[in-house]
Design a protein around this motif. Structure first.
Motif: not given
Length: 281
Positions: A168-184
């Motif tokens: 759910q968090c990933i889907e929210r990040i994808v929907a809200g950010h075109e440019h982002v660096v994500l540490a998984t």
């Protein structure tokens, strides 16, 4: 029985679970689980269901050996399961047609994957600053969503619930950010639906290091879980097992960067030079 034993050990290692943790979350006794993993215990269907639920996989995964070892097959199967009939038909034609291509779009979402101690929390903010993008740590997003520490999420609700929140968090990040660096989190690769989504939506970078380097970096964080010599030896063995179990999945990343012998500045320079255009969903 030998095949099932290998599967359970492999899936447990991919998730970074100790045998004791799997026993507690599955309700299977520790001695019984030890026999299952040794290939000497008779396993009922009820026990298979308990283990599968605790590992957040289908029962068929426990009895089909190749799904844990072939990372490409695992991700392809998950992707194909999500496609409608017309897309499956088109993909089948493309696969059997000689010279069929798979052009990829570009974007600026970067996901850093790898074990703890590889450099995600060090390189991530620096890379984000260089890109002019936000830096997000997925584990902190999961904790914010759940309202408790990530370890407590797993303890109280199990792997399946934690992975649902993570997705759910990933889907929210994808929907809200075109440019982002994500540490998984290091174990994200063990969940095929979530990892398949990350591979499609982000340009992925596997930050890897030698097991001894991972261990030394974790030691520098003064982790109480490895405060004694015995615990340190166990932790180093645990790192070896996780790397062995996850390597084929980590290798699916677009870029692999070994940070073992690099300073943070050198690692950042190398990563920036290799990134180029990034892919988007």
């Amino acid at each position: 029985m030998a095949s099932l034993a290998r599967q359970v050990r492999m899936l447990r290692a991919q998730r970074g679970m100790t045998r004791k943790q799997l026993a507690a979350q599955s309700g299977v006794s520790l001695p019984y689980l030890a026999r299952v993993e040794a290939g000497t215990g008779n396993v009922s269907l009820a026990v298979l269901h308990k283990l599968a639920e605790a590992l957040n996989v289908g029962v068929e995964t426990l009895v089909t050996e190749h799904t844990a070892h072939n990372g490409d097959l695992l991700i392809l199967i998950e992707y194909l399961r999500q496609q409608p009939a017309d897309v499956l038909s088109r993909l089948r034609r493309q696969i059997v047609a000689p010279g069929a291509g798979d052009a990829r779009q570009t974007g600026q979402r970067i996901a850093l994957i790898g074990l703890r101690g590889a450099g995600k929390s060090t390189l991530g903010p620096q890379l984000a600053k260089a890109m002019g993008a936000p830096f997000i740590e997925l584990d902190k997003e999961v904790e914010r969503e759940a309202g408790i520490a990530i370890g407590e999420v797993i303890t109280l609700y199990g792997q399946a619930a934690m992975r649902r929140i993570e997705r759910q968090c990933i889907e929210r990040i994808v929907a809200g950010h075109e440019h982002v660096v994500l540490a998984t989190g290091g174990g994200i690769v063990s969940e095929a639906p979530t990892y398949e989504r990350v591979l499609r939506a982000f340009r992925t970078v596997w930050l890897r290091a030698r097991p001894d380097v991972h261990f030394q970096r974790v030691m520098q964080q003064n982790d109480a879980r490895i405060a004694t010599e015995a615990l340190r030896n166990e932790a180093l063995e645990h790192i070896h097992r996780m790397l062995d179990a996850r390597e084929s999945l980590y290798r699916l990343a677009d870029i692999t960067l070994d940070t073992s012998d690099l300073t943070p500045d050198a690692a950042l320079a190398s990563l920036k030079a290799r990134l180029g255009p990034a892919k988007a969903a």
